[in-house]
Enzyme design. Structure first.
Site, short mmCIF file in Angstrom:
data_model
loop_
_atom_site.label_atom_id
_atom_site.label_comp_id
_atom_site.label_asym_id
_atom_site.label_seq_id
_atom_site.Cartn_x
_atom_site.Cartn_y
_atom_site.Cartn_z
N GLU A 1 24.54 0.27 16.31
CA GLU A 1 25.42 1.24 16.99
C GLU A 1 25.82 0.77 18.39
OE1 GLU A 1 22.63 1.72 15.42
OE2 GLU A 1 22.40 3.75 14.65
N CYS B 1 18.72 5.87 15.67
CA CYS B 1 17.35 6.07 16.17
C CYS B 1 17.34 7.01 17.37
CB CYS B 1 16.68 4.74 16.49
SG CYS B 1 17.38 3.88 17.89
N ASP C 1 5.44 -27.64 -9.95
CA ASP C 1 6.86 -27.82 -9.60
C ASP C 1 7.07 -28.48 -8.24
OD1 ASP C 1 7.15 -26.45 -11.91
OD2 ASP C 1 8.33 -24.79 -11.10
N LEU D 1 11.05 -23.87 -1.85
CA LEU D 1 11.23 -22.41 -1.72
C LEU D 1 11.99 -22.01 -0.46
CD1 LEU D 1 7.68 -21.21 -2.90
CD2 LEU D 1 9.73 -21.51 -4.28
N GLU E 1 8.74 -15.82 -7.61
CA GLU E 1 9.48 -16.87 -8.32
C GLU E 1 8.62 -17.63 -9.33
OE1 GLU E 1 12.52 -19.33 -7.13
OE2 GLU E 1 13.05 -18.21 -5.31
N GLY F 1 4.45 -18.45 -11.29
CA GLY F 1 4.86 -18.69 -12.66
C GLY F 1 4.55 -17.50 -13.55
N ARG G 1 1.85 -16.50 -14.99
CA ARG G 1 0.63 -15.73 -14.71
C ARG G 1 0.83 -14.77 -13.55
NH1 ARG G 1 -4.59 -18.44 -12.75
NH2 ARG G 1 -5.57 -16.45 -12.21
C1 AOF Z 1 19.27 2.19 14.54
N1 AOF Z 1 20.15 1.17 14.38
O1 AOF Z 1 20.64 -0.91 13.78
C2 AOF Z 1 18.45 -0.15 13.38
C3 AOF Z 1 17.57 0.95 13.51
O2 AOF Z 1 11.46 -1.76 17.09
P1 AOF Z 1 12.70 -0.98 17.47
O3 AOF Z 1 12.57 -0.28 18.76
O4 AOF Z 1 13.95 -1.82 17.38
O5 AOF Z 1 12.83 0.19 16.38
C4 AOF Z 1 12.76 -0.07 15.01
C5 AOF Z 1 13.23 1.18 14.29
O6 AOF Z 1 14.58 1.40 14.61
C6 AOF Z 1 13.19 1.08 12.78
O7 AOF Z 1 11.95 1.44 12.23
C7 AOF Z 1 14.26 2.07 12.41
O8 AOF Z 1 13.76 3.39 12.53
C8 AOF Z 1 15.28 1.87 13.49
N2 AOF Z 1 16.27 0.86 13.09
N3 AOF Z 1 18.04 2.10 14.06
O9 AOF Z 1 19.61 3.22 15.14
C9 AOF Z 1 19.80 0.00 13.85
N4 AOF Z 1 18.06 -1.33 12.83
ZN ZN Z 2 18.90 2.39 17.35
#
Ligand code: AOF
Ligand code: ZN
Length: 370
Positions: A60, A83, A208, A212, A303, A305, A307
């Site tokens: 944002e 957030c 293999d 990865l 990825e 095997g 098992r």
């Molecule tokens: C948003 N916009 O683009 C994202 C959000 O460790 P911080 O402070 O960056 O917070 C991580 C938390 O922020 C994550 O658990 C989720 O709740 C939010 N991620 N929020 O507004 C974003 N990536």
């Molecule tokens: Zn945010």
């Protein structure tokens, strides 16, 4: 009045933007934000951004910076509830309020206990119109890893299998066998770039000698964390995994030390190459996933095997199966796959079939009862 088709269209765009940094935002979800304004001449995008590589800044604040004054009175489409917490960055909900946005449209509300609903409250308290649940199902898919980790403390697990037309995954003692063509391999490379961690059993690591990593030019830095289930620490020091551990991290998950000098020496040799040894006894899929989630791993690609695949299937810890079927027949020498197109474990629903060159890719998802 909100226009439903218009909301869907711009949320779809926000989801496309969100997809760009999938697997590259650490423990933070990759969120998309599109800011749209309409001055009577039709809606147009004035700012658009995805959560930055590493997880910050959030989507944002970047989209608002691009929009500048044009954000005033505009509508912000965000794939996840903005957030509300003062984390490593100030709250995005506050930033939307300060920018004078008139309306915020959200696909998925945030289960993070620091946010959950409070982001919506901040916006509504400031007089912003808030609409949630727009393209929610697609949003849940885009955020499946993050949501699984927050809700169930484990990563979203995708099992990838490549089988021959007669249902074999390889030939014993012959190392990597070519089962699928280049289009399928390119697809897997891209998938690795979008995934936080990749897991194989020690049998596959030895037979293999896989690397990865993601080798798509420009996306090498998006290689996932590589995890090997290696009870006795048998990973050869000469293997590609051990040799590249300083470039792209490798974790060897071992049972508890057996106290022998030989084990201690193997452990030291791997650690000297940069391999991290994690002890886990017994090595249970659920515990292993819990430990990975605690490290911030939201998506895991298994990825091989046979098992390892069977172990996670038996534990009910596979969410999606990506089954590649190649045209060749391997015959009696082949190592049978735990599943093929004619034998899909109970509980999985077929989602789609895609053609990739001469190969088929079938997607199945586990239907959980909510
Ligand atoms: C948003 N916009 O683009 C994202 C959000 O460790 P911080 O402070 O960056 O917070 C991580 C938390 O922020 C994550 O658990 C989720 O709740 C939010 N991620 N929020 O507004 C974003 N990536
Ligand atoms: Zn945010």
């Amino acid at each position: 009045m909100a226009d439903r088709a218009e909301d869907d269209r711009f949320m779809a765009e926000a989801l496309t933007v969100a997809h760009r940094n999938r697997g590259a935002t650490g423990s933070n979800p990759s969120v998309g934000c599109v800011i749209v304004r309409d001055d009577g001449d039709g809606p147009h995008i004035v700012g658009s951004a995805v959560t930055a590589v590493g997880g910050r800044p959030h989507a944002e604040t970047q989209a608002l910076a691009l929009a500048g004054d044009a954000a005033r009175g505009a509508t912000a489409y965000v794939t996840l509830e903005p957030c509300s917490h003062h984390g490593k960055t100030p709250p995005c909900a506050d930033a939307l309020v300060a920018a004078g946005v008139a309306r915020v449209v959200i696909a998925v509300t945030d289960p993070d206990e620091r946010v959950s609903g409070r982001g919506l409250d901040i916006l509504r308290d400031a007089g912003i119109v808030v609409d949630t649940g727009v393209l929610e199902e697609k949003g849940e898919r885009e955020l499946e890893g993050y949501l699984m980790r927050k809700r169930n403390n484990r990563p979203y697990v995708t099992l990838k299998l490549a089988v021959s037309a007669d249902g074999m995954i390889g030939i014993k003692g012959q190392g990597q066998i070519r089962i699928t063509g280049t289009a399928a391999r390119d697809y897997v490379q891209r998938l690795r770039a979008e995934t936080d961690a990749i897991l194989v059993g020690i049998g596959t690591a030895i037979a293999d000698n896989p690397e990865l990593t993601c080798r798509i030019p420009g996306l090498e830095a998006r290689s996932p964390l590589r995890v090997v289930i290696d009870g006795e620490l048998d990973m050869p020091t000469t293997s590609k995994l051990a040799q590249t551990a300083r470039l792209v991290p490798v974790i060897a998950v071992s049972g508890r030390e057996d106290g022998s000098d030989a084990y201690a020496a193997r452990r030291q040799a791997l650690q000297d190459l940069g391999v991290e040894v994690v002890l886990c006894n017994p090595i249970e899929p659920a515990d292993l996933l819990g430990a990975l989630a605690t490290r911030g791993v939201s998506s895991l690609l298994i990825e091989g095997g046979a098992r390892t695949a069977q172990q996670f299937l038996n534990a009910g810890l596979v969410d999606r199966i990506l089954l590649f079927t190649g045209p060749a027949t391997l015959g009696e020498e082949g190592v049978p796959s735990p599943l093929d197109r004619h034998l899909i474990p109970v509980g999985f629903t077929h989602r789609q079939t895609t053609t990739l060159g001469d190969d088929l890719l079938d997607t199945y998802e586990y239907e959980r009862i909510p």
